[in-house]
Design a protein around this motif. Structure first.
Motif, PDB file in Angstrom:
ATOM      1  N   ARG A 102       0.820  -1.215   0.000  1.00  0.00           N
ATOM      2  CA  ARG A 102       0.000   0.000   0.000  1.00  0.00           C
ATOM      3  C   ARG A 102       0.851   1.261   0.000  1.00  0.00           C
ATOM      4  O   ARG A 102       0.387   2.320  -0.395  1.00  0.00           O
ATOM      5  CB  ARG A 102      -0.922   0.002   1.223  1.00  0.00           C
TER       6      ARG A 102
ATOM      7  N   LYS B   2      -4.850   7.942   0.715  1.00  0.00           N
ATOM      8  CA  LYS B   2      -5.589   7.320   1.821  1.00  0.00           C
ATOM      9  C   LYS B   2      -5.168   5.868   2.016  1.00  0.00           C
ATOM     10  O   LYS B   2      -5.033   5.395   3.143  1.00  0.00           O
ATOM     11  CB  LYS B   2      -7.098   7.401   1.575  1.00  0.00           C
ATOM     12  N   THR B   3      -4.940   5.168   0.915  1.00  0.00           N
ATOM     13  CA  THR B   3      -4.473   3.783   0.997  1.00  0.00           C
ATOM     14  C   THR B   3      -3.078   3.729   1.619  1.00  0.00           C
ATOM     15  O   THR B   3      -2.792   2.866   2.456  1.00  0.00           O
ATOM     16  CB  THR B   3      -4.441   3.150  -0.410  1.00  0.00           C
TER      17      THR B   3
ATOM     18  N   LYS C  73      -3.202   4.178   5.360  1.00  0.00           N
ATOM     19  CA  LYS C  73      -3.567   2.941   6.073  1.00  0.00           C
ATOM     20  C   LYS C  73      -2.349   2.050   6.259  1.00  0.00           C
ATOM     21  O   LYS C  73      -2.151   1.464   7.325  1.00  0.00           O
ATOM     22  CB  LYS C  73      -4.658   2.190   5.315  1.00  0.00           C
TER      23      LYS C  73
ATOM     24  N   GLU D 246      -0.129   3.661   8.893  1.00  0.00           N
ATOM     25  CA  GLU D 246      -0.683   3.471  10.241  1.00  0.00           C
ATOM     26  C   GLU D 246      -0.357   2.071  10.762  1.00  0.00           C
ATOM     27  O   GLU D 246      -0.074   1.902  11.943  1.00  0.00           O
ATOM     28  CB  GLU D 246      -2.202   3.697  10.238  1.00  0.00           C
ATOM     29  N   ASN D 247      -0.392   1.073   9.882  1.00  0.00           N
ATOM     30  CA  ASN D 247      -0.041  -0.280  10.307  1.00  0.00           C
ATOM     31  C   ASN D 247       1.441  -0.401  10.627  1.00  0.00           C
ATOM     32  O   ASN D 247       1.824  -1.211  11.471  1.00  0.00           O
ATOM     33  CB  ASN D 247      -0.417  -1.300   9.234  1.00  0.00           C
TER      34      ASN D 247
END
Length: 116
Positions: free
Chosen positions: A28, A61-62, A65, A68-69
């Motif tokens: 991502r 946005k992808t 994510k 964030e992981n």
């Protein structure tokens, strides 16, 4: 904390996160990603990282994510690379300013071609 220290630490974090993003293996977090700016709180405990993609807001946005992981890994790597008393808590935010600026550049180029 004085403002000049916050600005200096923000630039350090921006530079290091950009380097760390290149080594991430999350699918991502690929493509033309840019860190637009880093805003730290006045006490240095929180940090907002604005991420933009040339592919558009959905790609940003992808990527957010995925970031964030990988937040724990990024924070640990920042701790190894930078010597802060306390590493700030990271918050990644998607931004579309790179896409917007490329759209404006295309329009200006088109206007320039039409005038000639």
């Amino acid at each position: 904390m004085p403002k000049f220290m916050i600005n200096r630490e923000s630039e350090d974090i921006k530079r290091e996160i950009t380097d760390i993003m290149r080594s991430l293996k999350d699918p991502r977090v690929t493509g033309l990603l840019t860190i637009i700016r880093v805003d730290m709180s006045s006490d240095g405990s929180y940090c907002k990282v604005y991420v933009s993609s040339l592919d558009g807001l959905e790609a940003a946005k992808t990527a957010v994510k995925g970031l964030e992981n990988a937040k724990g890994f990024i924070k640990r790597e920042l701790g190894h690379r930078l010597t802060f008393r306390r590493m700030p808590e990271l918050k990644f935010i998607a931004d579309n300013s790179t896409e917007y600026s490329s759209t404006i550049m295309e329009k200006l180029t088109k206007l320039n071609i039409d005038e000639e």
